[in-house]
Design a protein around this motif. Structure first.
Motif, short mmCIF file in Angstrom:
data_model
loop_
_atom_site.label_atom_id
_atom_site.label_comp_id
_atom_site.label_asym_id
_atom_site.label_seq_id
_atom_site.Cartn_x
_atom_site.Cartn_y
_atom_site.Cartn_z
N ARG A 90 0.86 -1.18 0.00
CA ARG A 90 0.00 0.00 0.00
C ARG A 90 0.90 1.23 0.00
O ARG A 90 1.94 1.25 0.67
N ILE A 91 0.47 2.26 -0.71
CA ILE A 91 1.23 3.51 -0.75
C ILE A 91 0.26 4.67 -0.56
O ILE A 91 -0.85 4.67 -1.11
N SER A 92 0.68 5.66 0.20
CA SER A 92 -0.15 6.83 0.44
C SER A 92 -0.26 7.68 -0.82
O SER A 92 0.45 7.46 -1.80
N SER A 93 -1.15 8.65 -0.77
CA SER A 93 -1.44 9.45 -1.97
C SER A 93 -0.20 10.21 -2.47
O SER A 93 -0.02 10.37 -3.68
N ASN A 94 0.65 10.66 -1.55
CA ASN A 94 1.84 11.41 -1.97
C ASN A 94 3.09 10.54 -2.03
O ASN A 94 4.18 11.03 -2.31
N GLY A 95 2.94 9.26 -1.75
CA GLY A 95 4.07 8.33 -1.82
C GLY A 95 4.97 8.32 -0.62
O GLY A 95 5.96 7.58 -0.60
N ALA A 96 4.66 9.09 0.40
CA ALA A 96 5.56 9.22 1.54
C ALA A 96 5.49 8.02 2.48
O ALA A 96 6.42 7.76 3.25
N SER A 97 4.39 7.28 2.44
CA SER A 97 4.19 6.17 3.37
C SER A 97 3.85 4.90 2.60
O SER A 97 3.04 4.92 1.67
N THR A 98 4.51 3.80 2.99
CA THR A 98 4.24 2.51 2.37
C THR A 98 4.06 1.45 3.46
O THR A 98 4.60 1.58 4.57
N ASN A 99 3.32 0.40 3.12
CA ASN A 99 3.10 -0.69 4.06
C ASN A 99 3.15 -2.01 3.32
O ASN A 99 2.68 -2.09 2.18
N TYR A 100 3.69 -3.03 4.00
CA TYR A 100 3.81 -4.36 3.41
C TYR A 100 3.52 -5.42 4.47
O TYR A 100 3.87 -5.24 5.64
N PRO A 101 2.97 -6.55 4.07
CA PRO A 101 2.88 -7.67 5.02
C PRO A 101 4.26 -8.31 5.16
O PRO A 101 5.14 -8.13 4.30
N ASP A 102 4.42 -9.09 6.21
CA ASP A 102 5.72 -9.72 6.45
C ASP A 102 6.15 -10.64 5.30
O ASP A 102 7.34 -10.83 5.06
#
Length: 116
Positions: free
Chosen positions: A50-62
């Motif tokens: 997942r990536i935030s609208s401005n690209g500053a934050s990302t998330n991944y499962p393990d």
């Protein structure tokens, strides 16, 4: 109307890499987070990045952390998924997703097969 078109899938050997792209249209791309999901045969669809609208934050499962990287180019209205050190368990159809005002929009997916 909202359209999401994935590309970049294919057959790759274990340990290899692929870069998926998702071209978006029909909405203000830079206003929304974007996600990549995958679905393997007989399994439920799962979130992989997942990536935030401005690209500053990302998330991944393990399961993919440290191997997959999501990024976006808001000028090109495109989101990417760089996949390194691929494993046979990564074999799945990969979907681009845009959550817009409580509605999930999906692309048709691109097949990724990791096999020797």
């Amino acid at each position: 109307q909202v359209q999401l078109v994935e590309s970049g899938g294919g057959l790759v050997q274990p340990g290899g890499f692929l870069r998926l792209s998702c071209a978006a249209s029909g909405f203000t791309f830079s206003n929304y987070p974007m996600t990549w999901y995958r679905q393997a045969p007989g399994k439920e669809r799962e979130l992989v990045a997942r990536i935030s609208s401005n690209g500053a934050s990302t998330n991944y499962p393990d399961s993919v952390k440290g191997r997959f990287t999501i990024s976006r180019d808001n000028a090109k209205k495109t989101v990417y998924l760089q996949m390194n050190s691929l494993k046979p368990d990564d074999t799945a159809v990969y979907f681009c997703n845009a959550p817009i005002f409580g509605t999930n929009y999906w692309g048709k997916g691109t097949q990724v097969t990791v096999s020797s």
